[in-house]
Design a protein around this motif. Sequence first.
Motif, PDB file in Angstrom:
ATOM      1  N   UNK A 467     -32.778 -67.037  -6.877  1.00 49.98           N
ATOM      2  CA  UNK A 467     -32.591 -65.631  -6.110  1.00 49.98           C
ATOM      3  C   UNK A 467     -31.312 -65.066  -6.483  1.00 49.98           C
ATOM      4  N   UNK A 468     -30.310 -65.636  -6.706  1.00 52.55           N
ATOM      5  CA  UNK A 468     -29.014 -65.019  -7.381  1.00 52.55           C
ATOM      6  C   UNK A 468     -29.418 -64.417  -8.824  1.00 52.55           C
ATOM      7  N   UNK A 469     -29.958 -65.077  -9.413  1.00 52.43           N
ATOM      8  CA  UNK A 469     -30.251 -64.596 -10.736  1.00 52.43           C
ATOM      9  C   UNK A 469     -31.274 -63.540 -11.017  1.00 52.43           C
ATOM     10  N   UNK A 470     -32.171 -63.487 -10.140  1.00 48.25           N
ATOM     11  CA  UNK A 470     -33.140 -62.261  -9.728  1.00 48.25           C
ATOM     12  C   UNK A 470     -32.191 -61.216  -9.379  1.00 48.25           C
ATOM     13  N   UNK A 471     -31.445 -61.252  -8.391  1.00 48.81           N
ATOM     14  CA  UNK A 471     -30.828 -60.068  -8.038  1.00 48.81           C
ATOM     15  C   UNK A 471     -29.887 -59.615  -8.938  1.00 48.81           C
ATOM     16  N   UNK A 472     -29.196 -60.397  -9.621  1.00 50.26           N
ATOM     17  CA  UNK A 472     -28.254 -60.103 -11.028  1.00 50.26           C
ATOM     18  C   UNK A 472     -29.039 -59.345 -11.981  1.00 50.26           C
ATOM     19  N   UNK A 473     -30.110 -59.802 -12.483  1.00 49.51           N
ATOM     20  CA  UNK A 473     -30.774 -59.236 -13.517  1.00 49.51           C
ATOM     21  C   UNK A 473     -31.434 -57.923 -13.230  1.00 49.51           C
ATOM     22  N   UNK A 474     -32.033 -57.931 -11.811  1.00 49.43           N
ATOM     23  CA  UNK A 474     -32.667 -56.571 -11.257  1.00 49.43           C
ATOM     24  C   UNK A 474     -31.385 -55.401 -11.334  1.00 49.43           C
ATOM     25  N   UNK A 475     -30.219 -55.929 -10.880  1.00 52.70           N
ATOM     26  CA  UNK A 475     -29.071 -54.863 -10.791  1.00 52.70           C
ATOM     27  C   UNK A 475     -28.678 -54.574 -12.142  1.00 52.70           C
ATOM     28  N   UNK A 476     -28.668 -55.424 -13.046  1.00 56.36           N
ATOM     29  CA  UNK A 476     -28.231 -55.101 -14.643  1.00 56.36           C
ATOM     30  C   UNK A 476     -29.313 -54.176 -15.311  1.00 56.36           C
ATOM     31  N   UNK A 477     -30.694 -54.597 -15.027  1.00 57.19           N
ATOM     32  CA  UNK A 477     -31.420 -53.878 -15.686  1.00 57.19           C
ATOM     33  C   UNK A 477     -31.677 -52.375 -15.215  1.00 57.19           C
ATOM     34  N   UNK A 478     -31.555 -52.139 -13.919  1.00 61.27           N
ATOM     35  CA  UNK A 478     -31.477 -50.946 -13.082  1.00 61.27           C
ATOM     36  C   UNK A 478     -30.480 -49.949 -13.562  1.00 61.27           C
ATOM     37  N   UNK A 479     -29.370 -50.625 -13.994  1.00 59.50           N
ATOM     38  CA  UNK A 479     -28.052 -49.746 -14.528  1.00 59.50           C
ATOM     39  C   UNK A 479     -28.458 -49.524 -15.909  1.00 59.50           C
ATOM     40  N   UNK A 480     -28.944 -50.374 -16.384  1.00 62.70           N
ATOM     41  CA  UNK A 480     -29.280 -49.971 -18.110  1.00 62.70           C
ATOM     42  C   UNK A 480     -30.273 -49.167 -18.048  1.00 62.70           C
ATOM     43  N   UNK A 481     -31.220 -49.049 -17.075  1.00 63.52           N
ATOM     44  CA  UNK A 481     -32.377 -48.058 -17.473  1.00 63.52           C
ATOM     45  C   UNK A 481     -32.003 -46.737 -17.035  1.00 63.52           C
ATOM     46  N   UNK A 482     -30.765 -46.371 -16.334  1.00 64.31           N
ATOM     47  CA  UNK A 482     -30.655 -44.905 -15.828  1.00 64.31           C
ATOM     48  C   UNK A 482     -30.236 -44.098 -17.034  1.00 64.31           C
ATOM     49  N   UNK A 483     -30.669 -42.729 -16.805  1.00 56.35           N
ATOM     50  CA  UNK A 483     -30.336 -41.694 -17.854  1.00 56.35           C
ATOM     51  C   UNK A 483     -28.814 -41.763 -18.475  1.00 56.35           C
ATOM     52  N   UNK A 484     -28.016 -41.976 -17.658  1.00 56.34           N
ATOM     53  CA  UNK A 484     -26.505 -41.500 -18.277  1.00 56.34           C
ATOM     54  C   UNK A 484     -26.358 -42.958 -19.198  1.00 56.34           C
ATOM     55  N   UNK A 485     -26.686 -43.971 -18.783  1.00 59.28           N
ATOM     56  CA  UNK A 485     -26.649 -45.183 -19.836  1.00 59.28           C
ATOM     57  C   UNK A 485     -27.098 -44.933 -21.214  1.00 59.28           C
ATOM     58  N   UNK A 486     -28.552 -44.457 -21.028  1.00 58.61           N
ATOM     59  CA  UNK A 486     -29.031 -44.403 -22.437  1.00 58.61           C
ATOM     60  C   UNK A 486     -28.435 -42.937 -22.942  1.00 58.61           C
ATOM     61  N   UNK A 487     -28.161 -42.125 -22.474  1.00 60.16           N
ATOM     62  CA  UNK A 487     -27.352 -40.852 -22.953  1.00 60.16           C
ATOM     63  C   UNK A 487     -26.099 -41.330 -23.482  1.00 60.16           C
ATOM     64  N   UNK A 488     -25.287 -42.348 -22.849  1.00 58.87           N
ATOM     65  CA  UNK A 488     -24.114 -42.886 -23.353  1.00 58.87           C
ATOM     66  C   UNK A 488     -24.437 -43.504 -24.646  1.00 58.87           C
ATOM     67  N   UNK A 489     -25.411 -44.085 -24.881  1.00 59.48           N
ATOM     68  CA  UNK A 489     -25.623 -44.614 -26.136  1.00 59.48           C
ATOM     69  C   UNK A 489     -26.268 -43.885 -27.182  1.00 59.48           C
ATOM     70  N   UNK A 490     -26.642 -42.730 -26.803  1.00 61.28           N
ATOM     71  CA  UNK A 490     -26.931 -41.413 -27.866  1.00 61.28           C
ATOM     72  C   UNK A 490     -28.440 -41.899 -28.066  1.00 61.28           C
TER      73      UNK A 490
END
Length: 528
Positions: A467-490
Amino acid sequence: MSENRTAMLTKLADLDAEQAKAVNAGGTYMERHHRRGKLLARERIELLLDEGAPFLELMTLAGWGSSFPVGGSTVTGIGVVSGVECMIVAHDPTVKGGTINPVSMRKTGRAMQIAEENHLPVITLVESGGADLPHQKDIFIPAGRGFRDLTRASARKQPTIALVFGNSTAGGAYIPGMSDYIVMVDKGAKVFLGGPPLVKMATGEVSDDEELGGAEMHATTSGLADFLAVDERDAIRIGRRIVARLNVTKRGVTAPRQAREASYAEPLLDPEGLLDVIPTDLKEPFDPREVILRMVDGPSEGNEVAFDEFKPLYGPSLVTGWARIHGRPVGILANAQGILFSKEAQKATQFIQLANASDTPLLFLHNTTGYMVGKEYEQGGIIKHGAMMVNAVSNSTVPSISILIGASYGAGNYGMNGRAYDPRFLFTWPNAKSAVMGPQQLAGVMDIVARAAAASKGIAFDEEAGAATRQFVEQMIEEQSLPYFLSGMVYDDGVIDPRDTRTILGICLSVIENQPIEGNLNFGVFRM
């Protein structure tokens, strides 16, 4: 006010705050720069542009989420100078002296790619201390590619102009050195491979800035400078004069196309309504026609319908059709219900072929969770049909623009012409998300794999740790899916206000016309 509008306005306020970080990245150094009688990077750009001309700033959020200042110590974008669309790259000397870091390299590299694909003159507003030395290992090789790009642009008869306002040292000296035209500001520009301290250390020679690399020396002795400007405004005036004499013509404009562009109607639906159309939950479907009719020209003489839909009854979760934007023809592919099935993939493939046959640019509006999975769909050939669509996108040669207006997950991102497929431009709305798959799905897949691994070893699965792993992965992927993150990576060319989309598309479609628009019907082998 609708719930959708409230949510989008909140995201747009957040976007304004994030973009302000790039505009104000110089902090207190900006005022110090003014006290020295010097202009800021964006002020130089504003004076360079034609009066009233827009400036399409690109990759504003480059570096977001990294250890580098947002914006990457450069300002890049497209603007009209003396009637000519140009790519402008301006160093920001208030951010670590305008030194070049890994973010700067990615950002300027992408700007040079856009300039090459659309045959735009490149104007570099130079004031840079060269490489950010602590990060030399990450920029040494890419920097060499940047110099190569300048020389290859010149070989393509794609003009390059350097207006040098301040320091241009070490590797930075090659930016003007490899440009077609060079303007230097007297008593301001300093261009040398090694400054006085380095020269003294290396050779024992004592010299000052002016005799070693001053603008007057380069204008009268070395011959590096073509023009000597009395001040920054004079350098900008000379730069505008240079552009006016470039004899640039648009290679992709034909007489019939010009006639169509001369008159067009505003959209049938108000673009302001885009804030109400997009749901707060990306899982909630919406009709992409509501988006399209707020972007494209309304009916007018020679344009009887705003959106001429193609195959409306077949593959309904992908909407395809023809329209005009600011008088310019375009073919549109827009996801409707999120999932791409076999019929949608086949429909897209045919439509892309037709656009290539008629030399019509394409616009992809992303809102997809990817291609459908499951036994029925695998047996029905979803892989080969998805491959047909990806094949068509990969080998299409008409210019394309992609806009992420919702979700853009997995192979659906590829089929809809994501960044990996080199659309001429790609922009993101602040509500969009993009990744291999959604956070819950990805975490769930990893959980299933972990459970299967535990079972194969004959051990009990640790539910608490899982359960802890699922929560961690969901949060990480959510953050890395956001437009600011993608834009920051050009990975996009900017996060934009949905209401500005029509205007931005108009600019991009105009820029595209600097090159011939020629389709391709050689798509290789389609697995039928």
